[in-house]
Design an enzyme around this catalytic site. Structure first.
Site, PDB file in Angstrom:
ATOM      1  N   GLU A  59       0.808  -1.224   0.000  1.00 40.90           N
ATOM      2  CA  GLU A  59       0.000   0.000   0.000  1.00 40.90           C
ATOM      3  C   GLU A  59       0.843   1.278   0.000  1.00 40.90           C
ATOM      4  O   GLU A  59       0.307   2.375  -0.153  1.00 40.90           O
ATOM      5  CB  GLU A  59      -0.946  -0.004   1.206  1.00 40.90           C
ATOM      6  CG  GLU A  59      -2.034  -1.061   1.136  1.00 40.90           C
ATOM      7  CD  GLU A  59      -1.567  -2.482   1.479  1.00 40.90           C
ATOM      8  OE1 GLU A  59      -2.191  -3.442   0.976  1.00 40.90           O
ATOM      9  OE2 GLU A  59      -0.576  -2.645   2.224  1.00 40.90           O
ATOM     10  N   ALA A  81       9.177  -2.954   5.505  1.00 46.42           N
ATOM     11  CA  ALA A  81      10.074  -4.103   5.652  1.00 46.42           C
ATOM     12  C   ALA A  81       9.423  -5.321   5.018  1.00 46.42           C
ATOM     13  O   ALA A  81       8.371  -5.771   5.468  1.00 46.42           O
ATOM     14  CB  ALA A  81      10.392  -4.365   7.122  1.00 46.42           C
ATOM     15  N   THR A  87       7.601 -18.568   0.403  1.00 46.68           N
ATOM     16  CA  THR A  87       6.926 -18.565  -0.900  1.00 46.68           C
ATOM     17  C   THR A  87       7.532 -17.477  -1.783  1.00 46.68           C
ATOM     18  O   THR A  87       8.245 -16.597  -1.287  1.00 46.68           O
ATOM     19  CB  THR A  87       5.413 -18.280  -0.738  1.00 46.68           C
ATOM     20  OG1 THR A  87       5.253 -16.919  -0.305  1.00 46.68           O
ATOM     21  CG2 THR A  87       4.767 -19.222   0.269  1.00 46.68           C
ATOM     22  N   HIS A  89       6.146 -14.973  -2.875  1.00 48.99           N
ATOM     23  CA  HIS A  89       5.427 -13.724  -2.634  1.00 48.99           C
ATOM     24  C   HIS A  89       6.402 -12.556  -2.427  1.00 48.99           C
ATOM     25  O   HIS A  89       6.166 -11.448  -2.904  1.00 48.99           O
ATOM     26  CB  HIS A  89       4.520 -13.890  -1.406  1.00 48.99           C
ATOM     27  CG  HIS A  89       3.756 -12.678  -1.034  1.00 48.99           C
ATOM     28  ND1 HIS A  89       2.706 -12.207  -1.786  1.00 48.99           N
ATOM     29  CD2 HIS A  89       3.880 -11.823   0.013  1.00 48.99           C
ATOM     30  CE1 HIS A  89       2.213 -11.117  -1.213  1.00 48.99           C
ATOM     31  NE2 HIS A  89       2.912 -10.863  -0.130  1.00 48.99           N
TER      32      HIS A  89
END
Length: 156
Positions: A59, A81, A87, A89
């Protein structure tokens, strides 16, 4: 001798936004402390700093772009951070946030500095959010002041 353009380390009279992620707050709170300390050291008054807290790193770019678009700020400091997990991601998020900050800065024509850590572990992130000038939030805030100064000079 050619003319040399370089930002100054004084932000006196300039306003700054600091957009920070609440996620990984044990790290981001320390980044914020470093950024505020740097802004103060660069002669930026507390009343000339506004802090925008967002849920996570993803965001940060939209909030930074919106803050820049208000025209109130000479620069925006982005803090977060992103810590690698199990994963992929982390890879997608790191790239999206970095590209978002760059695009937002260019679109808004306002300097945005990237103090979003991308680390392999929590211990690495904590180390980069340490005391004094080892704090990457501090670094990002100093860079914001210098870039705000440089952009002003180049615009004259």
């Amino acid at each position: 001798m050619p003319k040399i353009w370089e930002g100054k380390s004084s932000g006196r009279g300039m306003r700054f936004a600091v957009v920070m992620s609440r996620f990984n707050s044990t790290v981001t709170d320390k980044l914020l402390e470093g950024a505020v300390a740097a802004l103060r050291r660069c002669s930026v008054a507390d009343e000339d700093v506004e802090i925008v807290r967002v849920p996570g790193a993803f965001e940060i770019p939209i909030a930074a772009k919106k803050a820049a678009a208000t025209g109130r700020f000479a620069a925006v400091v982005c803090l977060g951070a992103i810590i690698r997990g199990g994963t992929p991601h982390w890879d997608y998020l790191s790239r999206a946030v970095t590209e978002g900050i760059v695009k937002g800065s260019l679109d808004a024509d306002v300097p945005m500095t990237n103090g979003v850590l991308t680390t392999e572990s929590l211990s690495e992130a904590v180390e980069r959010a340490g005391k004094g000038t080892d704090n990457k939030g501090y670094d990002a805030a100093v860079a914001a002041v210098e870039m705000a100064s440089l952009v002003r000079q180049l615009g004259e």
